[in-house]
Write a protein that holds these residues in place. Structure first.
Motif, mmCIF file in Angstrom:
data_model
loop_
_atom_site.group_PDB
_atom_site.id
_atom_site.type_symbol
_atom_site.label_atom_id
_atom_site.label_comp_id
_atom_site.label_asym_id
_atom_site.label_seq_id
_atom_site.Cartn_x
_atom_site.Cartn_y
_atom_site.Cartn_z
ATOM 1 N N TYR A 126 -22.533 -54.621 127.053
ATOM 2 C CA TYR A 126 -23.266 -53.375 126.803
ATOM 3 C C TYR A 126 -22.611 -52.204 127.505
ATOM 4 N N ASP A 127 -22.061 -52.434 128.702
ATOM 5 C CA ASP A 127 -21.313 -51.371 129.377
ATOM 6 C C ASP A 127 -20.069 -50.993 128.578
ATOM 7 N N ASP A 128 -19.413 -51.994 128.012
ATOM 8 C CA ASP A 128 -18.233 -51.729 127.194
ATOM 9 C C ASP A 128 -18.605 -50.910 125.965
ATOM 10 N N VAL A 129 -19.707 -51.271 125.314
ATOM 11 C CA VAL A 129 -20.162 -50.520 124.141
ATOM 12 C C VAL A 129 -20.478 -49.078 124.530
ATOM 13 N N ALA A 130 -21.178 -48.887 125.643
ATOM 14 C CA ALA A 130 -21.524 -47.540 126.079
ATOM 15 C C ALA A 130 -20.281 -46.735 126.437
ATOM 16 N N ALA A 131 -19.312 -47.359 127.100
ATOM 17 C CA ALA A 131 -18.092 -46.650 127.477
ATOM 18 C C ALA A 131 -17.294 -46.247 126.244
ATOM 19 N N ARG A 132 -17.242 -47.130 125.254
ATOM 20 C CA ARG A 132 -16.547 -46.756 124.012
ATOM 21 C C ARG A 132 -17.270 -45.624 123.306
ATOM 22 N N ALA A 133 -18.614 -45.642 123.364
ATOM 23 C CA ALA A 133 -19.375 -44.561 122.736
ATOM 24 C C ALA A 133 -19.128 -43.234 123.447
ATOM 25 N N ARG A 134 -19.078 -43.245 124.756
ATOM 26 C CA ARG A 134 -18.790 -42.011 125.496
ATOM 27 C C ARG A 134 -17.386 -41.511 125.184
ATOM 28 N N SER A 135 -16.442 -42.439 125.035
ATOM 29 C CA SER A 135 -15.082 -42.018 124.668
ATOM 30 C C SER A 135 -15.063 -41.403 123.277
ATOM 31 N N ALA A 136 -15.780 -42.028 122.343
ATOM 32 C CA ALA A 136 -15.854 -41.464 120.993
ATOM 33 C C ALA A 136 -16.551 -40.111 121.001
ATOM 34 N N ASN A 137 -17.611 -39.957 121.807
ATOM 35 C CA ASN A 137 -18.279 -38.659 121.915
ATOM 36 C C ASN A 137 -17.340 -37.596 122.457
ATOM 37 N N ALA A 138 -16.531 -37.975 123.455
ATOM 38 C CA ALA A 138 -15.579 -37.023 124.020
ATOM 39 C C ALA A 138 -14.528 -36.631 122.987
ATOM 40 N N ASP A 139 -14.067 -37.573 122.173
ATOM 41 C CA ASP A 139 -13.088 -37.246 121.139
ATOM 42 C C ASP A 139 -13.688 -36.301 120.099
ATOM 43 N N ARG A 140 -14.952 -36.539 119.706
ATOM 44 C CA ARG A 140 -15.603 -35.627 118.753
ATOM 45 C C ARG A 140 -15.804 -34.250 119.371
ATOM 46 N N ALA A 141 -16.094 -34.203 120.672
ATOM 47 C CA ALA A 141 -16.238 -32.909 121.332
ATOM 48 C C ALA A 141 -14.918 -32.142 121.337
ATOM 49 N N VAL A 142 -13.809 -32.866 121.492
ATOM 50 C CA VAL A 142 -12.495 -32.214 121.433
ATOM 51 C C VAL A 142 -12.254 -31.635 120.042
ATOM 52 N N GLU A 143 -12.643 -32.370 118.997
ATOM 53 C CA GLU A 143 -12.488 -31.867 117.629
ATOM 54 C C GLU A 143 -13.339 -30.623 117.397
ATOM 55 N N LEU A 144 -14.578 -30.632 117.894
ATOM 56 C CA LEU A 144 -15.432 -29.454 117.741
ATOM 57 C C LEU A 144 -14.874 -28.283 118.542
ATOM 58 N N ALA A 145 -14.328 -28.562 119.729
ATOM 59 C CA ALA A 145 -13.736 -27.505 120.537
ATOM 60 C C ALA A 145 -12.549 -26.881 119.822
ATOM 61 N N ALA A 146 -11.778 -27.694 119.107
ATOM 62 C CA ALA A 146 -10.660 -27.150 118.340
ATOM 63 C C ALA A 146 -11.168 -26.230 117.226
ATOM 64 N N GLN A 147 -12.284 -26.624 116.601
ATOM 65 C CA GLN A 147 -12.859 -25.763 115.561
ATOM 66 C C GLN A 147 -13.364 -24.445 116.147
ATOM 67 N N VAL A 148 -14.022 -24.523 117.322
ATOM 68 C CA VAL A 148 -14.506 -23.295 117.968
ATOM 69 C C VAL A 148 -13.335 -22.407 118.356
ATOM 70 N N GLN A 149 -12.270 -23.021 118.889
ATOM 71 C CA GLN A 149 -11.091 -22.240 119.272
ATOM 72 C C GLN A 149 -10.468 -21.581 118.053
ATOM 73 N N ALA A 150 -10.385 -22.316 116.941
ATOM 74 C CA ALA A 150 -9.822 -21.721 115.723
ATOM 75 C C ALA A 150 -10.683 -20.557 115.234
ATOM 76 N N SER A 151 -12.020 -20.703 115.335
ATOM 77 C CA SER A 151 -12.904 -19.621 114.904
ATOM 78 C C SER A 151 -12.750 -18.404 115.797
ATOM 79 N N ALA A 152 -12.611 -18.628 117.120
ATOM 80 C CA ALA A 152 -12.451 -17.495 118.032
ATOM 81 C C ALA A 152 -11.140 -16.776 117.783
ATOM 82 N N GLU A 153 -10.073 -17.520 117.532
ATOM 83 C CA GLU A 153 -8.787 -16.881 117.255
ATOM 84 C C GLU A 153 -8.827 -16.125 115.929
ATOM 85 N N ALA A 154 -9.559 -16.673 114.941
ATOM 86 C CA ALA A 154 -9.696 -15.958 113.663
ATOM 87 C C ALA A 154 -10.466 -14.661 113.856
#
Length: 521
Positions: free
Chosen positions: A217-245
């Motif tokens: 269960y710790d492994d599942v939670a850690a993988r989920a947190r890693s996946a959440n962090a990766d999705r946050a990076v993708e959203l941050a890239a979208q926000v950065q692109a919008s700010a530059e636009a």
């Protein structure tokens, strides 16, 4: 008749007496020879002796205490430079929790230790029965005797010596026939102890199941947190692109673009840390299973597990039923029964014992023997002489009369152990009830936290979507988008952690109630 003085015999006796001090010095030196096995000084590295293959040898080194190039570092032993063998795994297969537990029950070394201890305990009743059963031993001795004494002058005027040889073959029998239940009480106590070891074996399997489940269960939670962090990076890239636009259109500012770049960099750092944490969690899972740390496995997710408040409902009768199957309760009960059997065995020491013994022997030679010498065993009484074959069978009764209170002390000690085992059983019951109730409360709290985290995540997703859409349309500030994104990441992680905590609490409750026999449901 008085023996006359013999000068030759006196000289031989003196020669032997002169050798005695030398033998004493040699034997005394053996006690000090072991000092070479210890380090020469408490503030200097130990310099061990090693074989050609590098194995450390338990022999004196004969070296002075010196500082080694490696300091306090032991030499390498090539025999230990191997990783443990493990069951074959398929790197392409996605392992479920049940399959991981199958691997753990095969690979975990602690389970083999518990199994061997149970097997060893199972042999004790047979050992006790054999120790009280008939024992037959065959003994053969032979040798010569040379003696020198003054027997009178011979034809040449010298001292007379005498010598002779003897050979004996014998078979002896010893058998305890009856001891008023002492033997059977010891066997019954040993069987209860074997039962304790068997229960401990099952308890070890439950503990391994619990440890692997928690690590999973710790492994599942850690993988989920890693996946959440990766999705946050993708959203941050979208926000950065919008700010530059916005900046290119002249709506935004340089500060806004810089803030989005900073937020994206921070989220990338968080993603790296989350992946490292996921790697550590996977390593702990592999270790809990008992596999080598470099084993590569694909692990299934636990997202399909449904969490219901009914999981935490546990009535009083269910608690009582759980007490009847918990390994520690069963082991404590068996230990008390073993103590009660020990009382019966101690009482039997006050009663007579009926035994049988017998010997059969044959002697050749000119010496008389009353006993046969032995190595580590008792001596058989023979009383044989000349060229003779003899045998005897005896049945006896041994009645204990006085032993300075030893038997009474042992009986009192056995009774105290019964009282102690009863108190331990009661303490185990109280601790078990506390663990069950605590685990139930923990599961209930975890389920409520999981429900709250789900609601918080839903609200955070809606809030971020609205703020980001408004920012893309030219309304709002980048600080609001950044705050909404941080709250969304925190809410996603809270859901992953709360879900893992609920599953961990469910596995702990199953262990506390003694029902964790397979993958936790």
């Amino acid at each position: 008749m008085h023996r006359r003085y013999s000068p030759a015999a006196a000289r031989r006796a003196c020669a032997w007496l002169r050798l005695a001090p030398l033998a004493a010095v040699a034997l005394g030196g053996c006690t000090r020879a072991g000092e070479g096995l210890a380090p020469r000084s408490f503030d200097r590295p130990w310099v061990p002796a090693t074989s050609a293959s590098g194995e450390i040898l338990p022999v004196p080194t004969g070296q002075a205490a010196a500082v080694l190039p490696g300091g306090y570092v032991l030499p390498e032993n090539p025999a230990l430079a191997t990783l443990p063998a493990a069951p074959e795994t398929d790197p392409q297969h996605v392992y479920t929790l049940a399959e991981l537990l199958d691997l753990a029950h095969t690979a975990n070394p602690g389970l083999r230790v518990a199994w061997y201890e149970a097997r060893s305990a199972a042999l004790v009743p047979g050992i006790i029965r054999a120790s009280h059963g008939p024992r037959i031993a065959a003994t053969g001795v032979g040798g010569g005797v040379v003696s020198s004494s003054y027997l009178g002058k011979g034809a040449n005027g010298e001292d007379r010596d005498s010598s002779g040889g003897t050979a004996v073959a014998a078979i002896s029998l010893e058998w305890l026939l009856f001891d008023f239940g002492g033997r059977e009480a010891q066997i019954a106590a040993a069987r209860q102890q074997a039962l304790v070891a068997d229960i401990a074996f099952t308890a070890e399997h439950q503990q391994v199941t619990h440890q692997v489940a928690l690590a999973y269960y710790d492994d599942v939670a850690a993988r989920a947190r890693s996946a959440n962090a990766d999705r946050a990076v993708e959203l941050a890239a979208q926000v950065q692109a919008s700010a530059e636009a916005r900046f290119r259109r002249g709506v935004g500012t340089t500060m806004e673009a810089a803030q989005t770049r900073q937020a994206a960099a921070q989220l990338r750092l968080a993603a790296v840390q989350a992946r490292a944490a996921a790697t550590d969690a996977r390593l702990r899972l592999i270790t809990a299973i008992g596999l080598p740390p470099f084993t590569k496995l694909r692990i299934a997710d636990a997202a399909d597990r449904t969490l219901s408040p009914a999981m935490a409902e546990l009535a009083e009768d269910a608690v009582a039923k759980a007490l009847s199957r918990r390994p520690d309760m069963l082991a404590a009960l068996a230990s008390r029964k073993a103590s009660e059997e020990s009382v019966l065995a101690a009482r039997a020491d006050f009663k007579p014992k009926i035994f049988a013994s017998g010997t059969a022997s044959h002697i050749r030679g000119n010496r008389d023997l009353t006993t046969l010498p032995g190595a580590g065993g008792g001596s058989a009484t023979l009383n044989v002489f000349g060229r003779r074959t003899s045998g005897s069978v005896l049945v006896g009764l041994r009645v204990p009369l006085y032993d300075g209170g030893l038997r009474a002390a042992r009986l009192e000690q056995a009774r105290d152990r019964v009282e102690g085992a009863s108190a331990k059983l009661e303490a185990t019951r109280n601790r078990a009830v506390l663990e069950i109730v605590t685990a139930e409360n923990g599961l209930r709290a975890a389920l409520e936290a999981n429900a709250a985290a789900e609601e918080s995540r839903s609200a955070a997703r809606t809030s971020f979507a609205a703020v980001f859409a408004a920012y893309g349309s030219g309304v709002g500030a980048v600080a609001e988008v950044s705050l909404a994104q941080q709250q969304l990441l925190a809410a996603e992680n809270a859901v992953s952690d709360a879900r893992a905590s609920a599953l961990r609490a469910a596995a702990t409750l199953a262990l506390a109630t003694g029902t964790l026999g397979a993958a936790p449901e």
